[in-house]
Design a protein around this motif. Structure first.
Motif, PDB file in Angstrom:
ATOM      1  N   SER A  55      49.034  -5.767 -10.304  1.00 32.57           N
ATOM      2  CA  SER A  55      49.822  -6.991 -10.154  1.00 32.57           C
ATOM      3  C   SER A  55      50.530  -7.366 -11.440  1.00 32.57           C
ATOM      4  O   SER A  55      51.514  -8.102 -11.415  1.00 32.57           O
ATOM      5  N   THR A  60      53.527  -8.758  -6.744  1.00 30.14           N
ATOM      6  CA  THR A  60      53.208  -8.539  -5.338  1.00 30.14           C
ATOM      7  C   THR A  60      53.813  -9.658  -4.491  1.00 30.14           C
ATOM      8  O   THR A  60      54.181 -10.720  -5.013  1.00 30.14           O
ATOM      9  N   GLU A  62      52.167 -11.429  -2.368  1.00 33.30           N
ATOM     10  CA  GLU A  62      51.203 -12.527  -2.421  1.00 33.30           C
ATOM     11  C   GLU A  62      51.396 -13.364  -3.676  1.00 33.30           C
ATOM     12  O   GLU A  62      51.346 -14.606  -3.637  1.00 33.30           O
ATOM     13  N   ASN A  63      51.618 -12.694  -4.811  1.00 30.37           N
ATOM     14  CA  ASN A  63      51.821 -13.443  -6.051  1.00 30.37           C
ATOM     15  C   ASN A  63      53.159 -14.172  -6.052  1.00 30.37           C
ATOM     16  O   ASN A  63      53.285 -15.257  -6.624  1.00 30.37           O
ATOM     17  N   GLN A  65      54.447 -15.504  -3.467  1.00 25.92           N
ATOM     18  CA  GLN A  65      54.174 -16.715  -2.693  1.00 25.92           C
ATOM     19  C   GLN A  65      53.577 -17.792  -3.589  1.00 25.92           C
ATOM     20  O   GLN A  65      53.893 -18.977  -3.449  1.00 25.92           O
ATOM     21  N   ARG A  66      52.726 -17.368  -4.524  1.00 19.60           N
ATOM     22  CA  ARG A  66      52.157 -18.319  -5.493  1.00 19.60           C
ATOM     23  C   ARG A  66      53.238 -18.862  -6.416  1.00 19.60           C
ATOM     24  O   ARG A  66      53.210 -20.043  -6.804  1.00 19.60           O
TER      25      ARG A  66
END
Length: 292
Positions: A55, A60, A62-63, A65-66
């Motif tokens: 990462s 990523t 997902e990251n 999205q953060r």
């Protein structure tokens, strides 16, 4: 121009943006890009202990999205550019799509170098403002790709270049000629800017930051040496970062008599000594002005 009038003409966040750097390195290696500074400095930062190695190399989905949670519409414009080639991250299209889905104004800058067939197809499905950089890299784009983008892209697309080598890659595009600058003395052969005394950023780019794959936030796109990390968006929101002591210290340094990172930047302007205190006060109030 009086400082109050100058600040009143700016809408700060509404005119600012966030840049997303999707990878830890760029192998395009344009002659006028201080990429080696970024690669070395990113490595020297060291990844956060809680972040997986993979990462830290590639952001990523997902990251990202953060990242969007951290931005939370403090700014409305997201630029996929930053310090590296965005299409080098296989997750780029998912990240771009998420930003569009969340209602942001999204912009993409790319050299197209290393783009796969699926990347070109995904690119052509978008309608966001697109800037194609015609580079002087030793790496090349497959035949016919520039022509296809120019013909089939349904959104606003512009081609730009900084060297004659770049222009000749696609001369029929009538591209925009850019001027090579030192990126705050990160490009050694470019003309150097040396401003004296206190300065301020004409485009208030201390609020247009660059998010790195590990979540660290560089103060602006000229900071290839990553010498001014003002927070981590995986841990704090963009609003919190903009209110932080780290950014406040950076602004104070800009507005001091000491030489700073910004004194060598083409976006900076000198401040008359008699208005320094007034400008400093207004800069500190910038965030509160935005919320009103």
């Amino acid at each position: 121009m009086p400082m109050k009038k100058l600040f009143a003409q700016r809408k700060f966040y509404k005119n600012n943006h966030i840049e997303i750097t999707l990878t830890n390195a760029c192998n395009v290696m344009c002659s006028y890009c201080p990429q080696s500074n970024y690669i070395k400095s990113y490595k020297n930062l060291g990844k956060p202990s809680w972040l997986p190695v993979s990462s830290a190399r590639l952001m990523t989905v997902e990251n990202f999205q953060r990242v969007l949670v951290g931005i939370d519409h403090a700014v409305e414009r997201i630029f996929f550019t930053g310090f590296t080639e965005p299409l080098a991250n296989p997750n780029w299209y998912e990240c771009v799509s998420l930003a569009i889905e969340k209602g942001y104004q999204v912009f993409l800058n790319t050299t197209l170098i290393g783009a796969r067939a699926i990347d070109i197809d995904n690119l052509l499905s978008l309608k966001i403002p697109l800037r194609i950089h015609l580079t002087d890299s030793k790496k090349v784009v497959a035949d016919g790709i520039y022509e296809r983008i120019a013909k089939e892209y349904r959104g606003d697309v512009k081609f730009d270049y900084f060297t004659e080598t770049g222009r000749l890659l696609f001369p029929q595009a009538n591209g925009n000629a850019g001027e090579i600058n030192s990126r705050s003395d990160n490009v050694s052969f470019a003309p150097s800017i040396k401003l004296r005394g206190p300065v301020f950023c004409k485009e208030f780019r201390q609020y247009s930051n660059v998010v790195l794959p590990d979540g660290n936030v560089a103060v602006c796109c000229s900071d290839f040496s990553l010498s001014h990390i003002i927070g981590n968006i995986y841990q704090n929101s963009l609003r919190e970062i903009h209110e932080s002591d780290k950014l406040n210290i950076f602004i104070n340094q800009m507005l001091s008599d000491e030489s700073s990172f910004c004194n060598n930047c083409e976006y900076a302007a000198e401040i008359p000594t008699d208005t320094k205190g007034q400008l400093l006060g207004l800069a500190k109030l910038a965030y509160r002005r935005i919320k009103q």
